[in-house]
Write a protein that holds these residues in place. Structure first.
Motif, PDB file in Angstrom:
ATOM      1  N   TRP A   1      18.963  34.988  80.398  1.00 56.75           N
ATOM      2  CA  TRP A   1      18.544  36.583  80.228  1.00 56.75           C
ATOM      3  C   TRP A   1      16.980  35.892  80.651  1.00 56.75           C
ATOM      4  O   TRP A   1      16.027  36.347  80.742  1.00 56.75           O
ATOM      5  CB  TRP A   1      18.154  37.178  78.626  1.00 56.75           C
TER       6      TRP A   1
ATOM      7  N   GLY B   1      18.977  34.672  94.725  1.00 52.54           N
ATOM      8  CA  GLY B   1      19.116  35.018  92.919  1.00 52.54           C
ATOM      9  C   GLY B   1      20.412  34.662  93.089  1.00 52.54           C
ATOM     10  O   GLY B   1      20.730  34.335  91.990  1.00 52.54           O
TER      11      GLY B   1
ATOM     12  N   ALA C   1      19.807  38.796  85.799  1.00 53.26           N
ATOM     13  CA  ALA C   1      20.929  39.477  85.278  1.00 53.26           C
ATOM     14  C   ALA C   1      21.737  39.918  85.162  1.00 53.26           C
ATOM     15  O   ALA C   1      22.070  40.137  84.546  1.00 53.26           O
ATOM     16  CB  ALA C   1      19.010  40.523  85.436  1.00 53.26           C
TER      17      ALA C   1
ATOM     18  N   SER D   1      15.154  35.418  83.880  1.00 53.55           N
ATOM     19  CA  SER D   1      15.676  36.807  84.577  1.00 53.55           C
ATOM     20  C   SER D   1      13.755  37.211  83.423  1.00 53.55           C
ATOM     21  O   SER D   1      13.262  37.820  84.614  1.00 53.55           O
ATOM     22  CB  SER D   1      16.748  37.561  83.934  1.00 53.55           C
TER      23      SER D   1
ATOM     24  N   PHE E   1      16.073  38.260  90.562  1.00 47.70           N
ATOM     25  CA  PHE E   1      16.363  37.898  89.351  1.00 47.70           C
ATOM     26  C   PHE E   1      17.004  39.041  88.985  1.00 47.70           C
ATOM     27  O   PHE E   1      17.667  39.087  87.735  1.00 47.70           O
ATOM     28  CB  PHE E   1      14.256  38.164  88.424  1.00 47.70           C
TER      29      PHE E   1
END
Length: 132
Positions: free
Chosen positions: A56, A99, A8, A59, A4
């Motif tokens: 956001w 990611g 992020a 994440s 994540f």
């Protein structure tokens, strides 16, 4: 482990760019009129908040999932993979592969959605010009 962190990080950068864009557009709108025609690049910049929200949200959900599975704990070093030096390399590999792939997928999906909205907006504005 920590996949994540890539979305992020992108969310932080995009949020800063969206905030800067809002500030600049607010300053420009007080000085001059808005242009009637919107270019695709300016439309993309206007829709950065969409990308920020997607990144956001994703994440945050991944953070909750990692907490649920015990990969993130509320004490230092927070990521359980950092407790064992042998787990650091796989964690960094996961951030770089999984990611980054997730962040790119979200960004690509946002780009397609913005392009479709832009084409619909142009089609609607072309029809209104013809009927006027």
């Amino acid at each position: 482990m920590a996949c994540f962190l890539a979305p992020a990080t992108e969310a932080i950068v995009v949020s800063a760019a969206a905030h800067h864009n809002r500030k600049v557009s607010k300053d420009n709108s007080s000085e001059s009129k808005q242009q009637e025609s919107v270019t695709f690049s300016s439309y993309l910049v206007q829709k950065l908040q969409w990308l920020s929200t997607l990144l956001w949200g994703g994440s945050f959900l991944l953070l909750i999932e990692h907490i649920w599975h015990g990969e993130i704990v509320p004490w230092f070093p927070f990521l359980t993979a950092l407790n064992n030096p042998n787990d650091i390399s796989p964690m960094l590999t996961e951030i770089a592969t999984v990611g980054t792939a997730m962040a790119l997928t979200v960004t690509f999906t946002w780009f397609i959605a913005v392009a479709v909205c832009y084409m619909a907006l142009k089609k609607q504005s072309d029809k209104s010009i013809i009927t006027d």
